[in-house]
Scaffold this motif. Sequence first.
Motif, PDB file in Angstrom:
ATOM      1  N   ASN A  38     -42.200   2.954  63.227  1.00  0.00           N
ATOM      2  CA  ASN A  38     -43.012   4.084  63.679  1.00  0.00           C
ATOM      3  C   ASN A  38     -42.275   5.399  63.459  1.00  0.00           C
ATOM      4  N   SER A  39     -42.156   5.769  62.199  1.00  0.00           N
ATOM      5  CA  SER A  39     -41.539   7.041  61.816  1.00  0.00           C
ATOM      6  C   SER A  39     -42.277   7.574  60.594  1.00  0.00           C
ATOM      7  N   SER A  40     -41.884   8.745  60.133  1.00  0.00           N
ATOM      8  CA  SER A  40     -42.592   9.359  59.004  1.00  0.00           C
ATOM      9  C   SER A  40     -42.511   8.515  57.743  1.00  0.00           C
ATOM     10  N   ARG A  41     -41.477   7.685  57.610  1.00  0.00           N
ATOM     11  CA  ARG A  41     -41.311   6.856  56.412  1.00  0.00           C
ATOM     12  C   ARG A  41     -41.905   5.469  56.590  1.00  0.00           C
ATOM     13  N   GLY A  42     -42.409   5.175  57.771  1.00  0.00           N
ATOM     14  CA  GLY A  42     -43.053   3.889  57.994  1.00  0.00           C
ATOM     15  C   GLY A  42     -42.115   2.714  57.805  1.00  0.00           C
ATOM     16  N   GLU A  43     -42.634   1.615  57.323  1.00  0.00           N
ATOM     17  CA  GLU A  43     -41.853   0.384  57.143  1.00  0.00           C
ATOM     18  C   GLU A  43     -40.651   0.595  56.238  1.00  0.00           C
ATOM     19  N   ALA A  44     -40.809   1.439  55.226  1.00  0.00           N
ATOM     20  CA  ALA A  44     -39.711   1.668  54.274  1.00  0.00           C
ATOM     21  C   ALA A  44     -38.499   2.300  54.948  1.00  0.00           C
ATOM     22  N   GLY A  45     -38.741   3.070  56.007  1.00  0.00           N
ATOM     23  CA  GLY A  45     -37.622   3.732  56.670  1.00  0.00           C
ATOM     24  C   GLY A  45     -37.213   3.092  57.974  1.00  0.00           C
ATOM     25  N   ALA A  46     -37.752   1.904  58.270  1.00  0.00           N
ATOM     26  CA  ALA A  46     -37.476   1.264  59.560  1.00  0.00           C
ATOM     27  C   ALA A  46     -35.986   1.046  59.790  1.00  0.00           C
ATOM     28  N   ALA A  47     -35.295   0.558  58.760  1.00  0.00           N
ATOM     29  CA  ALA A  47     -33.880   0.212  58.932  1.00  0.00           C
ATOM     30  C   ALA A  47     -33.007   1.418  59.196  1.00  0.00           C
ATOM     31  N   THR A  48     -33.465   2.613  58.807  1.00  0.00           N
ATOM     32  CA  THR A  48     -32.664   3.821  58.990  1.00  0.00           C
ATOM     33  C   THR A  48     -33.301   4.782  59.986  1.00  0.00           C
ATOM     34  N   ASN A  49     -34.218   4.281  60.794  1.00  0.00           N
ATOM     35  CA  ASN A  49     -34.845   5.115  61.811  1.00  0.00           C
ATOM     36  C   ASN A  49     -33.767   5.585  62.790  1.00  0.00           C
ATOM     37  N   PRO A  50     -33.475   6.894  62.841  1.00  0.00           N
ATOM     38  CA  PRO A  50     -32.369   7.379  63.693  1.00  0.00           C
ATOM     39  C   PRO A  50     -32.582   7.132  65.178  1.00  0.00           C
ATOM     40  N   LYS A  51     -33.837   6.892  65.582  1.00  0.00           N
ATOM     41  CA  LYS A  51     -34.104   6.593  66.986  1.00  0.00           C
ATOM     42  C   LYS A  51     -33.413   5.303  67.414  1.00  0.00           C
ATOM     43  N   TYR A  52     -33.143   4.414  66.436  1.00  0.00           N
ATOM     44  CA  TYR A  52     -32.584   3.106  66.742  1.00  0.00           C
ATOM     45  C   TYR A  52     -31.253   2.818  66.047  1.00  0.00           C
ATOM     46  N   CYS A  53     -31.145   3.129  64.768  1.00  0.00           N
ATOM     47  CA  CYS A  53     -30.026   2.595  63.983  1.00  0.00           C
ATOM     48  C   CYS A  53     -28.659   3.118  64.402  1.00  0.00           C
ATOM     49  N   TYR A  54     -28.613   4.235  65.139  1.00  0.00           N
ATOM     50  CA  TYR A  54     -27.324   4.767  65.592  1.00  0.00           C
ATOM     51  C   TYR A  54     -27.006   4.396  67.044  1.00  0.00           C
ATOM     52  N   GLU A  55     -27.903   3.650  67.657  1.00  0.00           N
ATOM     53  CA  GLU A  55     -27.675   3.254  69.047  1.00  0.00           C
ATOM     54  C   GLU A  55     -26.671   2.105  69.128  1.00  0.00           C
ATOM     55  N   TRP A  56     -26.094   1.951  70.333  1.00  0.00           N
ATOM     56  CA  TRP A  56     -25.110   0.885  70.537  1.00  0.00           C
ATOM     57  C   TRP A  56     -25.597  -0.172  71.510  1.00  0.00           C
ATOM     58  N   VAL A  57     -26.814  -0.049  71.978  1.00  0.00           N
ATOM     59  CA  VAL A  57     -27.374  -1.084  72.839  1.00  0.00           C
ATOM     60  C   VAL A  57     -28.892  -1.066  72.689  1.00  0.00           C
ATOM     61  N   PHE A  58     -29.469  -2.248  72.730  1.00  0.00           N
ATOM     62  CA  PHE A  58     -30.914  -2.406  72.616  1.00  0.00           C
ATOM     63  C   PHE A  58     -31.372  -3.322  73.739  1.00  0.00           C
ATOM     64  N   VAL A  59     -32.438  -2.915  74.421  1.00  0.00           N
ATOM     65  CA  VAL A  59     -32.911  -3.644  75.589  1.00  0.00           C
ATOM     66  C   VAL A  59     -34.386  -3.972  75.415  1.00  0.00           C
ATOM     67  N   GLU A  60     -34.737  -5.217  75.636  1.00  0.00           N
ATOM     68  CA  GLU A  60     -36.145  -5.613  75.668  1.00  0.00           C
ATOM     69  C   GLU A  60     -36.416  -6.240  77.027  1.00  0.00           C
ATOM     70  N   ALA A  61     -37.229  -5.570  77.821  1.00  0.00           N
ATOM     71  CA  ALA A  61     -37.515  -6.029  79.177  1.00  0.00           C
ATOM     72  C   ALA A  61     -38.020  -7.459  79.173  1.00  0.00           C
ATOM     73  N   GLY A  62     -37.491  -8.253  80.091  1.00  0.00           N
ATOM     74  CA  GLY A  62     -37.905  -9.643  80.214  1.00  0.00           C
ATOM     75  C   GLY A  62     -37.326 -10.566  79.175  1.00  0.00           C
ATOM     76  N   ASN A  63     -36.489 -10.045  78.271  1.00  0.00           N
ATOM     77  CA  ASN A  63     -35.969 -10.865  77.186  1.00  0.00           C
ATOM     78  C   ASN A  63     -34.439 -10.831  77.122  1.00  0.00           C
ATOM     79  N   ALA A  64     -33.891  -9.767  76.562  1.00  0.00           N
ATOM     80  CA  ALA A  64     -32.451  -9.749  76.319  1.00  0.00           C
ATOM     81  C   ALA A  64     -31.956  -8.332  76.090  1.00  0.00           C
ATOM     82  N   ILE A  65     -30.641  -8.182  76.136  1.00  0.00           N
ATOM     83  CA  ILE A  65     -29.987  -6.958  75.685  1.00  0.00           C
ATOM     84  C   ILE A  65     -29.081  -7.323  74.518  1.00  0.00           C
ATOM     85  N   VAL A  66     -28.901  -6.385  73.601  1.00  0.00           N
ATOM     86  CA  VAL A  66     -28.000  -6.573  72.459  1.00  0.00           C
ATOM     87  C   VAL A  66     -26.982  -5.443  72.491  1.00  0.00           C
ATOM     88  N   LEU A  67     -25.718  -5.792  72.669  1.00  0.00           N
ATOM     89  CA  LEU A  67     -24.636  -4.814  72.759  1.00  0.00           C
ATOM     90  C   LEU A  67     -23.860  -4.757  71.459  1.00  0.00           C
TER      91      LEU A  67
END
Length: 289
Positions: A38-67
């Motif tokens: 969900n960015s201006s580049r769509g699927e092609a830019g998913a891997a480099t979406n700055p909202k996510y790719c520079y983060e150091w933790v990812f959380v999905e409620a009810g599932n898991a965290i990735v550190l």
Amino acid sequence: MPEQPSATSELEALRPARKDRVIDLVRAAGLDVSDWSNSSRGEAGAATNPKYCYEWVFVEAGNAIVLNLWHVLLAEDAEGRIVHRGNFREDAEIQYARGRGNPWGLRATRLDAALQAALRDDLAVRVILNAGVRRDRDDPDAEASKVELRTLDPEPWSIGAYDAATGKHLLIRGAAPPAFVDQFSIDSDPGGASVRSEQTGSVFVRNPKVREAVLKRSCGRCEHCDEPGFRRADGAIYLETHHIVPLHEGGPDLIGNVIALCPNDHREAHYGEAAAALRLRFIAIVAVA
């Protein structure tokens, strides 16, 4: 006869040998990454979406965290476990004090919040291991870190200890570690024939949440002499919880009035000639714990 190469330790074998994409590792850990596109580049830019790719933790409620953890900060403890000891909250405070709250302080704050969420909601913990040039946290002029290698650890991790008051943590590679137990955790009727007698009188009811929090705070070591608690046959680590100001003297059943002790120190606190001095010492220990 040629010399045989030494066996590679488990910790050395965990060092990343390639650099995988963050999005692929987060997906492999079982988290939903559909929002990355969900960015201006769509699927092609998913891997480099700055909202996510520079983060150091990812959380999905009810599932898991990735550190994201640096491999160089892992260690092997006396029990042969691979662990990570640190304090993300303290890391954040240092960065904010230096005027570097964004992005380093924010990332560290999110790491600390993720540990709290995992404990509160019983989330799985997965770890992305990183290697490369790590910025020295204690050097105010250090350049930004540079990740050169990155892989997902195939094993789950668990939170061995977390101090809610300070943010200090112990992460352990593998399934959840044995529980910490005290004298009130022991089943008073393990089975078999027994003789029961009726008793009258009042009994103080101790809050199990307080005892649990104190045992976790201790990280399995006597908070007075620092000796490790002994391991029971079921794998649980045993210490004894002690109200510094006794309940019958009006002491509160709160974390700040309870300390985890080895059985010897606990008996001395009750019956030793130095009991009064120990009480003062325990108050000082808990005040800075």
